[in-house]
Design an enzyme around this catalytic site. Structure first.
Site, PDB file in Angstrom:
ATOM      1  N   GLU A   1     -13.611   8.540  -3.119  1.00  0.00           N
ATOM      2  CA  GLU A   1     -14.273   7.787  -2.054  1.00  0.00           C
ATOM      3  C   GLU A   1     -15.762   8.108  -2.139  1.00  0.00           C
ATOM      4  O   GLU A   1     -16.135   9.284  -2.181  1.00  0.00           O
ATOM      5  CB  GLU A   1     -13.723   8.178  -0.671  1.00  0.00           C
ATOM      6  N   ASN A   2     -16.580   7.075  -2.206  1.00  0.00           N
ATOM      7  CA  ASN A   2     -18.031   7.268  -2.360  1.00  0.00           C
ATOM      8  C   ASN A   2     -18.340   8.145  -3.573  1.00  0.00           C
ATOM      9  O   ASN A   2     -19.197   9.044  -3.533  1.00  0.00           O
ATOM     10  CB  ASN A   2     -18.632   7.879  -1.082  1.00  0.00           C
TER      11      ASN A   2
ATOM     12  N   GLU B   1      -7.646  14.244  -8.482  1.00  0.00           N
ATOM     13  CA  GLU B   1      -8.264  15.565  -8.586  1.00  0.00           C
ATOM     14  C   GLU B   1      -8.578  16.134  -7.212  1.00  0.00           C
ATOM     15  O   GLU B   1      -8.675  15.407  -6.222  1.00  0.00           O
ATOM     16  CB  GLU B   1      -9.544  15.483  -9.431  1.00  0.00           C
ATOM     17  N   TYR B   2      -8.746  17.459  -7.175  1.00  0.00           N
ATOM     18  CA  TYR B   2      -9.078  18.196  -5.948  1.00  0.00           C
ATOM     19  C   TYR B   2      -8.078  17.904  -4.830  1.00  0.00           C
ATOM     20  O   TYR B   2      -8.442  17.768  -3.663  1.00  0.00           O
ATOM     21  CB  TYR B   2     -10.515  17.898  -5.521  1.00  0.00           C
TER      22      TYR B   2
ATOM     23  N   MET C   1      -8.537  17.838 -19.468  1.00  0.00           N
ATOM     24  CA  MET C   1     -10.000  17.701 -19.433  1.00  0.00           C
ATOM     25  C   MET C   1     -10.691  18.969 -19.938  1.00  0.00           C
ATOM     26  O   MET C   1     -11.346  19.694 -19.183  1.00  0.00           O
ATOM     27  CB  MET C   1     -10.437  17.321 -18.021  1.00  0.00           C
ATOM     28  N   THR C   2     -10.577  19.197 -21.238  1.00  0.00           N
ATOM     29  CA  THR C   2     -11.113  20.411 -21.856  1.00  0.00           C
ATOM     30  C   THR C   2     -12.585  20.229 -22.221  1.00  0.00           C
ATOM     31  O   THR C   2     -12.960  20.222 -23.403  1.00  0.00           O
ATOM     32  CB  THR C   2     -10.283  20.782 -23.093  1.00  0.00           C
ATOM     33  N   TYR C   3     -13.415  20.095 -21.204  1.00  0.00           N
ATOM     34  CA  TYR C   3     -14.863  20.009 -21.378  1.00  0.00           C
ATOM     35  C   TYR C   3     -15.539  20.359 -20.065  1.00  0.00           C
ATOM     36  O   TYR C   3     -14.865  20.587 -19.052  1.00  0.00           O
ATOM     37  CB  TYR C   3     -15.300  18.616 -21.846  1.00  0.00           C
ATOM     38  N   GLU C   4     -16.855  20.410 -20.088  1.00  0.00           N
ATOM     39  CA  GLU C   4     -17.689  20.741 -18.929  1.00  0.00           C
ATOM     40  C   GLU C   4     -17.689  22.221 -18.569  1.00  0.00           C
ATOM     41  O   GLU C   4     -17.881  22.582 -17.407  1.00  0.00           O
ATOM     42  CB  GLU C   4     -17.331  19.883 -17.703  1.00  0.00           C
TER      43      GLU C   4
ATOM     44  N   TRP D   1     -14.428  11.487 -23.267  1.00  0.00           N
ATOM     45  CA  TRP D   1     -15.250  11.206 -22.101  1.00  0.00           C
ATOM     46  C   TRP D   1     -16.705  11.304 -22.559  1.00  0.00           C
ATOM     47  O   TRP D   1     -17.155  12.380 -22.910  1.00  0.00           O
ATOM     48  CB  TRP D   1     -14.973  12.201 -20.973  1.00  0.00           C
TER      49      TRP D   1
END
Length: 429
Positions: free
Chosen positions: A174-175, A217-218, A280-283, A405
């Site tokens: 959202e947003n 997520e979260y 998501m194996t990055y960041e 990504w």
């Protein structure tokens, strides 16, 4: 395909001669941003069939053959050597191309604003021949079970033309922020959930999506089991349509890993329910944090070592960034690094005439420079060496493939190396 790292005083002419290639072929393969100003440490892909190996002290035909997965007899034969012949250091051996295993590749593409930039659509067209799935990011769920659609433009047509499965990415944003409250409603209010699933099915049929991909997520830790139940319900619904269902997972290193990003994701359940997962194996290195490799292979390996204990390896797509970051030093909390493509990183190094270094632990290239205003910078990015290291890990761990990504930042070496390493599975019709 050969990866060559530029040394002092080398030119494209001398490099081409070494590998029986041509200057034009090397420039075209790498879309070189600095053909007349090569940088020490710059990695080049040499577009040849097979590769060359330069013998190091102590190596033998047997050790070299084992390294490349060929027989000593074949290696001796193609190089016109005796099987037990001692090798002199510096001798150039030709390594024939081996058999390629199949693999799947996904690429997210994220239109922003009110129109799709022509360059972004062009990036999708360039990548489409090399991928299995094309994933416009993203459909955003609403609290009443409806969907906010992304800009799709010609992405469905690009997917059809290249036999890509069009992936319908759905998230709980959202947003432009992930919302645990939105997740709570979708996962626990059955009336909203049923409407949500009906809208997904109708939209997927409208545009031709054949994989439904949940990137929730979260989530609240208490909603972990509710997410699992929802995925089972969704899987049964999509199975009747003949569609795949996949999920995106945070990069965990153990089942009970604490933290809001991790606790709502049950690796074992997702491995049982989903057709495949994107981890998501990055960041690790991210725009709001201190300078470091975006996806250091030692950290990636820790995640995957855990993942394969709960998820079949042939269901795992390793996440991979197609970008790096340029940090201004010293790092100040609240500052934001600038995203750069591999091509842009090379241009920066060439402009400031600084060598590119390579971190063997992280398996990632990096360099430092001082800008025109006197500010120091540190850049971490991806190159042919770093992506080849990830491809080697896919093979070693028997993973399903890789998920990128995201499209829009040029990395021509990546696509060439996909073809050199794998036979890309095409699931589209």
């Amino acid at each position: 395909m050969q990866i060559h790292v530029v040394k002092r005083n080398e030119s494209l002419t001398t490099i081409a001669r070494t590998y029986h290639s041509t200057v034009n072929d090397i420039v075209e393969a790498n879309d070189l941003p600095n053909p007349n100003n090569l940088i020490i440490g710059q990695a080049l892909v040499i577009p040849i069939v097979g590769k060359f190996h330069f013998v190091q002290p102590g190596e033998s035909l047997f050790s070299i053959a084992r390294e490349y997965g060929v027989s000593p007899q074949e290696l001796a034969s193609v190089n016109r050597l005796q099987p037990n012949q001692q090798l002199n250091a510096g001798l150039r051996l030709y390594i024939p191309q081996g058999n390629k295993r199949t693999a799947e590749f996904n690429a997210y593409v994220e239109p922003r604003g009110t129109t799709v930039a022509p360059a972004l659509e062009s990036s999708a067209r360039e990548a489409a021949p090399y991928i299995t799935y094309l994933a416009p990011f993203s459909f955003q769920a609403r609290r009443d079970g409806t969907l906010k659609e992304p800009l799709l433009n010609n992405f469905p047509a690009i997917a059809r033309a290249n036999r890509n499965v069009l992936m319908m990415v759905i998230n709980n944003q959202e947003n432009d922020q992930f919302s645990d409250e939105l997740g709570r409603i979708l996962l626990n209010d059955i009336a909203v959930q049923d409407k949500f699933l009906n809208n997904i099915v109708a939209t997927a049929k409208k545009y031709g999506f054949r994989d439904i991909h949940f990137d929730f997520e979260y989530l609240r830790p208490v909603d972990r089991d509710a997410y699992n139940r929802f995925l089972r319900k969704a899987k049964q619904r999509f199975k009747t349509e003949g569609w795949l269902m996949s999920t995106a997972l945070a990069p965990k290193t153990r089942a009970d890993q604490p933290g809001k990003w991790y606790e709502g994701h049950d690796y074992k359940a997702h491995g049982e329910i989903s057709d495949f997962v994107v981890i998501m194996t990055y960041e690790w290195g991210y725009s709001g944090g201190p300078a470091m490799a975006v996806s250091p292979i030692d950290q990636v390996r820790k995640v995957l070592d855990y993942a394969v204990t709960d998820i079949p390896s042939n269901k795992i797509l390793m996440g991979q960034n197609l970008y790096g970051y340029d940090w201004t030093l010293p790092f100040v909390q609240g500052s934001v690094a600038k995203a750069v493509s591999p091509q842009q990183a090379i241009q920066l190094a060439a402009r400031h005439n600084v060598p590119i270094e390579y971190d063997t632990k992280a398996q990632a290239p990096h360099f430092n420079y001082t800008d025109e205003g006197g500010k120091r910078h540190e850049v971490w990015f991806e190159d042919a060496r770093s992506i080849q290291a990830k491809f080697d890990l896919i093979k070693a761990m028997n993973l399903r493939g890789m998920s990128y990504w995201k499209l829009g930042l040029a990395f021509p070496q990546n696509w060439l190396l996909i073809v050199d390493n794998f036979q890309v599975t095409k699931r589209g019709t």
